[in-house]
Motif scaffolding. Structure first.
Motif, short mmCIF file in Angstrom:
data_model
loop_
_atom_site.label_atom_id
_atom_site.label_comp_id
_atom_site.label_asym_id
_atom_site.label_seq_id
_atom_site.Cartn_x
_atom_site.Cartn_y
_atom_site.Cartn_z
N HIS A 78 29.65 36.77 -73.07
CA HIS A 78 29.36 37.96 -72.47
C HIS A 78 27.87 38.39 -72.57
O HIS A 78 27.35 38.83 -71.48
CB HIS A 78 30.30 39.23 -73.06
N GLN A 79 27.30 38.33 -73.67
CA GLN A 79 26.20 38.67 -73.85
C GLN A 79 25.10 37.83 -73.02
O GLN A 79 24.06 38.21 -72.36
CB GLN A 79 25.63 38.55 -75.38
N LEU A 80 25.36 36.57 -72.95
CA LEU A 80 24.53 35.34 -72.17
C LEU A 80 24.55 35.84 -70.88
O LEU A 80 23.77 36.01 -69.83
CB LEU A 80 25.04 34.09 -72.42
N CYS A 81 25.82 36.41 -70.32
CA CYS A 81 25.97 36.49 -68.95
C CYS A 81 25.25 37.94 -68.39
O CYS A 81 24.57 38.17 -67.26
CB CYS A 81 27.46 36.88 -68.42
N ARG A 82 24.95 38.75 -69.39
CA ARG A 82 24.22 40.04 -69.18
C ARG A 82 22.94 39.64 -68.93
O ARG A 82 22.08 40.49 -68.18
CB ARG A 82 24.49 41.04 -70.49
N THR A 83 22.13 38.48 -69.43
CA THR A 83 20.94 38.08 -69.16
C THR A 83 20.57 37.69 -67.46
O THR A 83 19.45 37.45 -67.34
CB THR A 83 20.43 36.98 -69.98
N LEU A 84 21.68 37.71 -66.78
CA LEU A 84 21.34 37.19 -65.55
C LEU A 84 20.47 38.46 -64.87
O LEU A 84 19.83 37.98 -63.88
CB LEU A 84 22.74 37.21 -64.80
N GLY A 85 20.77 39.63 -65.40
CA GLY A 85 20.12 40.86 -64.77
C GLY A 85 21.08 41.45 -63.84
O GLY A 85 22.29 41.22 -63.85
N GLY A 86 20.54 42.47 -63.07
CA GLY A 86 21.46 43.26 -61.98
C GLY A 86 22.08 44.51 -62.74
O GLY A 86 22.00 44.32 -63.91
N GLU A 87 22.00 45.41 -62.14
CA GLU A 87 22.46 46.91 -62.65
C GLU A 87 23.84 46.89 -62.56
O GLU A 87 24.38 46.73 -61.33
CB GLU A 87 21.60 47.85 -61.88
N PRO A 88 24.64 46.99 -63.52
CA PRO A 88 26.21 46.97 -63.48
C PRO A 88 26.62 48.27 -62.91
O PRO A 88 25.90 49.24 -62.89
CB PRO A 88 26.60 47.09 -64.90
N PHE A 89 27.76 48.36 -62.05
CA PHE A 89 28.28 49.12 -61.27
C PHE A 89 28.71 50.60 -62.34
O PHE A 89 28.38 51.53 -61.94
CB PHE A 89 29.61 48.81 -60.49
N LYS A 90 29.09 49.97 -63.42
CA LYS A 90 29.49 50.98 -64.53
C LYS A 90 28.88 50.54 -65.92
O LYS A 90 28.82 49.48 -66.06
CB LYS A 90 31.07 51.10 -64.60
N PRO A 91 28.62 51.51 -66.77
CA PRO A 91 28.09 51.06 -67.99
C PRO A 91 28.96 50.79 -68.99
O PRO A 91 29.39 51.31 -69.99
CB PRO A 91 27.36 52.32 -68.60
N VAL A 92 29.72 49.58 -68.78
CA VAL A 92 30.68 49.01 -69.75
C VAL A 92 30.41 47.90 -70.54
O VAL A 92 31.08 47.57 -71.39
CB VAL A 92 32.31 49.08 -69.02
N ASP A 93 29.28 47.28 -70.10
CA ASP A 93 28.90 45.94 -70.97
C ASP A 93 28.50 46.56 -72.20
O ASP A 93 28.07 47.58 -72.61
CB ASP A 93 27.90 45.44 -70.09
N GLY A 94 28.25 45.38 -73.12
CA GLY A 94 27.73 45.38 -74.50
C GLY A 94 28.91 45.22 -75.46
O GLY A 94 29.74 44.59 -75.33
N ALA A 95 28.34 45.65 -76.65
CA ALA A 95 29.35 45.49 -77.93
C ALA A 95 30.71 45.99 -77.68
O ALA A 95 31.69 45.21 -78.28
CB ALA A 95 28.61 46.22 -79.09
N ASP A 96 31.19 47.01 -76.84
CA ASP A 96 32.27 47.44 -76.71
C ASP A 96 32.85 46.95 -75.51
O ASP A 96 33.96 47.49 -75.15
CB ASP A 96 32.20 48.97 -76.77
N TYR A 97 32.45 46.03 -74.89
CA TYR A 97 33.08 45.54 -73.47
C TYR A 97 34.56 44.82 -74.07
O TYR A 97 34.78 44.41 -75.09
CB TYR A 97 32.25 44.16 -73.10
N LEU A 98 35.68 45.15 -73.19
CA LEU A 98 36.82 44.96 -73.45
C LEU A 98 37.33 43.49 -72.61
O LEU A 98 37.46 43.84 -71.20
CB LEU A 98 37.86 46.03 -73.29
N PRO A 99 37.54 42.45 -73.17
CA PRO A 99 37.80 41.33 -72.36
C PRO A 99 39.45 41.53 -71.85
O PRO A 99 40.30 42.07 -72.87
CB PRO A 99 37.83 40.02 -73.09
#
Length: 160
Positions: A78-99
């Protein structure tokens, strides 16, 4: 995923596209598609297959989903995929992301409790699998379109 598709069919529910697992939330991309594909391939070289397993039914307002175990390898991906860049539609990424796997999306408020009760009465078999492919998609008129895909290889540990 057959269990999820059967539950959707039997109870007239739908997620967004076929049942799937997002390694990050959908995002806006300002660059070219070729640039994103190049970053996607670079990123995939640092990922190995992911072992996933279900944890039970969960819900948000208007949404029913199957929760997945948040393993260290999933959080790393998840953290690695966030390095792609791009602004998320909703602020749900990060430590609390729910698979999760979305089972029902856009459930009308007057049916939410009934759908939740159906889910609670339905046994979820222990779903466990190895994810060996990473797929980059985009939304085209409300449908998933595959932009690119890569195979993931098992992590090889070398003992010396």
């Amino acid at each position: 995923m057959r269990f999820i598709r059967a539950f959707q069919r039997d109870h007239q529910l739908a997620g967004y596209g076929v049942p799937h697992i997002n390694l990050r939330s959908p995002f806006f991309w300002q660059g070219s598609e070729e640039e994103l594909k190049e970053k996607f391939h670079d990123l995939s070289r640092n990922l190995s297959t992911l072992n996933l397993s279900s944890c039970g039914w969960k819900r948000f307002p208007n949404v029913l989903y199957v929760s997945l175990e948040s393993t260290p390898s999933f959080r790393e991906a998840h953290q690695l995929c966030r390095t792609l860049g791009g602004e998320p539609f909703k602020p749900v990424d990060g430590a609390d992301y729910l698979p999760h796997i979305t089972v029902g999306l856009g459930i009308v408020p007057w049916e939410e409790e009934a759908v939740w009760q159906l889910a609670q009465q339905t046994y979820i078999p222990h779903l466990s699998w190895t994810c060996s492919e990473l797929i980059l998609t985009k939304d085209v008129c409300g449908e998933f379109t595959i932009v690119d895909s890569v195979s993931l290889q098992p992590k090889v540990l070398v003992d010396h």
